[in-house]
Motif scaffolding. Structure first.
Motif, PDB file in Angstrom:
ATOM      1  N   ARG A 199      -3.771  -1.919  13.979  1.00 53.49           N
ATOM      2  CA  ARG A 199      -3.628  -2.242  12.580  1.00 53.49           C
ATOM      3  C   ARG A 199      -4.879  -1.724  12.077  1.00 53.49           C
ATOM      4  O   ARG A 199      -4.642  -2.043  10.233  1.00 53.49           O
ATOM      5  CB  ARG A 199      -2.569  -3.662  11.762  1.00 53.49           C
ATOM      6  CG  ARG A 199      -2.779  -4.274  10.698  1.00 53.49           C
ATOM      7  CD  ARG A 199      -1.120  -2.179  10.541  1.00 53.49           C
ATOM      8  NE  ARG A 199      -0.617  -3.640   9.630  1.00 53.49           N
ATOM      9  CZ  ARG A 199       0.744  -2.525   9.033  1.00 53.49           C
ATOM     10  NH1 ARG A 199       0.532  -1.320   9.411  1.00 53.49           N
ATOM     11  NH2 ARG A 199       0.959  -3.460   8.395  1.00 53.49           N
ATOM     12  N   PHE A 200      -6.206  -2.294  12.375  1.00 55.15           N
ATOM     13  CA  PHE A 200      -7.506  -2.684  11.694  1.00 55.15           C
ATOM     14  C   PHE A 200      -7.683  -0.738  11.253  1.00 55.15           C
ATOM     15  O   PHE A 200      -7.865  -0.499  10.516  1.00 55.15           O
ATOM     16  CB  PHE A 200      -8.094  -2.993  12.747  1.00 55.15           C
ATOM     17  CG  PHE A 200      -8.167  -4.584  12.313  1.00 55.15           C
ATOM     18  CD1 PHE A 200      -9.482  -4.894  11.590  1.00 55.15           C
ATOM     19  CD2 PHE A 200      -8.177  -5.152  13.779  1.00 55.15           C
ATOM     20  CE1 PHE A 200     -10.081  -6.467  11.522  1.00 55.15           C
ATOM     21  CE2 PHE A 200      -7.535  -6.134  13.550  1.00 55.15           C
ATOM     22  CZ  PHE A 200      -9.616  -7.201  12.791  1.00 55.15           C
ATOM     23  N   LEU A 201      -7.955   0.064  12.542  1.00 52.29           N
ATOM     24  CA  LEU A 201      -7.496   1.591  12.170  1.00 52.29           C
ATOM     25  C   LEU A 201      -6.818   2.187  10.604  1.00 52.29           C
ATOM     26  O   LEU A 201      -7.389   2.850  10.080  1.00 52.29           O
ATOM     27  CB  LEU A 201      -7.308   2.062  13.053  1.00 52.29           C
ATOM     28  CG  LEU A 201      -7.642   2.103  14.780  1.00 52.29           C
ATOM     29  CD1 LEU A 201      -7.682   2.869  15.536  1.00 52.29           C
ATOM     30  CD2 LEU A 201      -9.787   2.946  13.794  1.00 52.29           C
ATOM     31  N   GLN A 202      -5.435   1.385  10.613  1.00 56.35           N
ATOM     32  CA  GLN A 202      -4.808   1.715   9.601  1.00 56.35           C
ATOM     33  C   GLN A 202      -5.355   1.189   8.404  1.00 56.35           C
ATOM     34  O   GLN A 202      -5.094   2.394   7.487  1.00 56.35           O
ATOM     35  CB  GLN A 202      -3.199   1.135   9.620  1.00 56.35           C
ATOM     36  CG  GLN A 202      -3.000   1.816  11.277  1.00 56.35           C
ATOM     37  CD  GLN A 202      -1.057   1.627  10.918  1.00 56.35           C
ATOM     38  OE1 GLN A 202      -0.685   0.276  11.234  1.00 56.35           O
ATOM     39  NE2 GLN A 202       0.074   1.881  12.076  1.00 56.35           N
TER      40      GLN A 202
ATOM     41  N   LEU B   6      -7.837   3.011   3.673  1.00 58.37           N
ATOM     42  CA  LEU B   6      -9.605   2.521   2.416  1.00 58.37           C
ATOM     43  C   LEU B   6     -10.659   3.537   2.194  1.00 58.37           C
ATOM     44  O   LEU B   6     -10.637   3.837   1.276  1.00 58.37           O
ATOM     45  CB  LEU B   6      -9.997   0.929   2.816  1.00 58.37           C
ATOM     46  CG  LEU B   6      -9.388  -0.272   2.576  1.00 58.37           C
ATOM     47  CD1 LEU B   6      -9.841  -1.162   2.938  1.00 58.37           C
ATOM     48  CD2 LEU B   6      -8.593  -0.107   1.345  1.00 58.37           C
ATOM     49  N   ARG B   7     -10.495   4.350   3.229  1.00 58.38           N
ATOM     50  CA  ARG B   7     -11.811   5.561   3.480  1.00 58.38           C
ATOM     51  C   ARG B   7     -10.891   6.623   2.698  1.00 58.38           C
ATOM     52  O   ARG B   7     -11.612   7.040   1.718  1.00 58.38           O
ATOM     53  CB  ARG B   7     -12.152   6.530   4.902  1.00 58.38           C
ATOM     54  CG  ARG B   7     -12.780   6.651   5.177  1.00 58.38           C
ATOM     55  CD  ARG B   7     -13.322   7.279   6.451  1.00 58.38           C
ATOM     56  NE  ARG B   7     -11.582   8.123   6.667  1.00 58.38           N
ATOM     57  CZ  ARG B   7     -11.072   7.467   8.151  1.00 58.38           C
ATOM     58  NH1 ARG B   7     -11.413   6.930   8.405  1.00 58.38           N
ATOM     59  NH2 ARG B   7      -9.455   8.366   8.262  1.00 58.38           N
ATOM     60  N   ASP B   8      -9.312   6.852   3.241  1.00 58.25           N
ATOM     61  CA  ASP B   8      -8.771   8.011   2.554  1.00 58.25           C
ATOM     62  C   ASP B   8      -9.216   8.109   0.929  1.00 58.25           C
ATOM     63  O   ASP B   8      -8.429   8.919   0.298  1.00 58.25           O
ATOM     64  CB  ASP B   8      -7.800   8.103   3.091  1.00 58.25           C
ATOM     65  CG  ASP B   8      -7.253   8.620   4.122  1.00 58.25           C
ATOM     66  OD1 ASP B   8      -8.187   9.271   4.635  1.00 58.25           O
ATOM     67  OD2 ASP B   8      -6.329   8.429   4.908  1.00 58.25           O
TER      68      ASP B   8
ATOM     69  N   THR C 170     -15.843   3.066   0.139  1.00 58.59           N
ATOM     70  CA  THR C 170     -16.943   2.954   0.888  1.00 58.59           C
ATOM     71  C   THR C 170     -17.394   1.692   1.236  1.00 58.59           C
ATOM     72  O   THR C 170     -18.323   1.728   1.927  1.00 58.59           O
ATOM     73  CB  THR C 170     -18.068   3.902   0.230  1.00 58.59           C
ATOM     74  OG1 THR C 170     -18.756   3.262  -0.965  1.00 58.59           O
ATOM     75  CG2 THR C 170     -17.285   5.408   0.197  1.00 58.59           C
ATOM     76  N   LYS C 171     -17.365   0.225   0.711  1.00 55.78           N
ATOM     77  CA  LYS C 171     -17.930  -0.624   0.230  1.00 55.78           C
ATOM     78  C   LYS C 171     -17.516  -1.663   0.868  1.00 55.78           C
ATOM     79  O   LYS C 171     -16.505  -2.926   0.270  1.00 55.78           O
ATOM     80  CB  LYS C 171     -18.414  -1.418  -1.284  1.00 55.78           C
ATOM     81  CG  LYS C 171     -19.628  -0.837  -1.445  1.00 55.78           C
ATOM     82  CD  LYS C 171     -19.837  -0.549  -2.892  1.00 55.78           C
ATOM     83  CE  LYS C 171     -20.890  -0.767  -3.907  1.00 55.78           C
ATOM     84  NZ  LYS C 171     -21.159  -0.653  -5.358  1.00 55.78           N
ATOM     85  N   VAL C 172     -17.250  -1.567   2.496  1.00 49.80           N
ATOM     86  CA  VAL C 172     -15.685  -2.268   2.613  1.00 49.80           C
ATOM     87  C   VAL C 172     -17.081  -2.928   3.854  1.00 49.80           C
ATOM     88  O   VAL C 172     -17.973  -2.195   4.806  1.00 49.80           O
ATOM     89  CB  VAL C 172     -14.908  -1.504   3.618  1.00 49.80           C
ATOM     90  CG1 VAL C 172     -13.826  -2.328   5.214  1.00 49.80           C
ATOM     91  CG2 VAL C 172     -14.313  -0.799   2.408  1.00 49.80           C
ATOM     92  N   ASP C 173     -16.564  -3.900   4.042  1.00 51.86           N
ATOM     93  CA  ASP C 173     -17.466  -5.107   5.327  1.00 51.86           C
ATOM     94  C   ASP C 173     -16.366  -6.274   6.086  1.00 51.86           C
ATOM     95  O   ASP C 173     -15.625  -6.242   5.308  1.00 51.86           O
ATOM     96  CB  ASP C 173     -17.974  -6.126   4.695  1.00 51.86           C
ATOM     97  CG  ASP C 173     -19.398  -5.354   4.450  1.00 51.86           C
ATOM     98  OD1 ASP C 173     -20.050  -4.288   4.736  1.00 51.86           O
ATOM     99  OD2 ASP C 173     -19.309  -4.913   2.971  1.00 51.86           O
TER     100      ASP C 173
ATOM    101  N   ILE D  38      -6.513  -1.680  -4.838  1.00 58.10           N
ATOM    102  CA  ILE D  38      -7.977  -2.239  -4.260  1.00 58.10           C
ATOM    103  C   ILE D  38      -8.748  -1.199  -5.627  1.00 58.10           C
ATOM    104  O   ILE D  38      -9.809  -1.393  -5.907  1.00 58.10           O
ATOM    105  CB  ILE D  38      -8.126  -1.954  -3.102  1.00 58.10           C
ATOM    106  CG1 ILE D  38      -7.491  -3.288  -2.071  1.00 58.10           C
ATOM    107  CG2 ILE D  38      -9.728  -1.365  -2.866  1.00 58.10           C
ATOM    108  CD1 ILE D  38      -8.248  -3.475  -1.062  1.00 58.10           C
ATOM    109  N   LYS D  39      -8.232  -0.160  -5.662  1.00 55.25           N
ATOM    110  CA  LYS D  39      -9.001   0.772  -5.921  1.00 55.25           C
ATOM    111  C   LYS D  39      -8.272   0.758  -8.003  1.00 55.25           C
ATOM    112  O   LYS D  39      -9.781   1.098  -8.151  1.00 55.25           O
ATOM    113  CB  LYS D  39      -8.330   2.747  -6.485  1.00 55.25           C
ATOM    114  CG  LYS D  39      -8.705   3.266  -4.821  1.00 55.25           C
ATOM    115  CD  LYS D  39      -7.749   4.968  -4.735  1.00 55.25           C
ATOM    116  CE  LYS D  39      -8.768   5.258  -5.999  1.00 55.25           C
ATOM    117  NZ  LYS D  39      -8.476   7.081  -5.494  1.00 55.25           N
TER     118      LYS D  39
END
Length: 147
Positions: free
Chosen positions: A120-123, A128-130, A134-137, A96-97
């Motif tokens: 799994r959502f948290l992972q 993605l945050r690490d 930041t533009k995650v919905d 994604i990066k």
């Protein structure tokens, strides 16, 4: 006392024709019908991602600011997909990066099956945050009241 070479009136001369002023629209109609059929066939294929059973929410739909969207899907069994390709969790953020580096306005939509494990959502989100994204919905299915 003059002689006419060419046999008199219009005998050997050029005929004068008038230009045709009618426009033939048949080729244009043919092209438009072919384009219509192509768009009708390809439109259902434009939805990105794999089939997941989205949870329902009463939030209002997001306004599409641009067309650059990446879809991350989490299936009920915990498998993660980027668009329609299955990826390992450690490969997700670098891929994604790379896209976001080329197109900075790209948004990331996370679509998760309602039966997918919350862990799994948290992972996925922490991955993605690490990576600094930041533009995650989150994507959800609308309820009957929100339609």
């Amino acid at each position: 006392m003059g002689a006419s070479i060419g046999g008199g009136r219009g005998g050997g001369g050029r005929r004068r024709t008038r230009p045709v002023s009618d426009i033939n629209v048949t080729p244009m109609v043919d092209v438009m019908l072919v384009l219509l059929v192509i768009f009708m066939v390809t439109a259902p294929l434009l939805t990105a991602g794999v089939d997941v059973n989205l949870p329902k929410a009463t939030d209002k739909p997001l306004k599409g600011e641009n067309n650059e969207v990446l879809s991350v899907s989490i299936q009920a069994d915990g498998r993660v997909f980027l668009q329609k390709t299955e990826v390992a969790l450690d490969e997700l953020a670098p891929r994604i990066k790379a896209v976001v580096a080329a197109k900075p306005d790209t948004r990331i939509f996370v679509r998760g099956d309602e039966a997918a494990p919350y862990g799994r959502f948290l992972q996925v989100f922490s991955n993605l945050r690490d990576a600094g994204l930041t533009k995650v919905d989150l994507v959800s299915a609308p309820t009957k009241a929100a339609r």
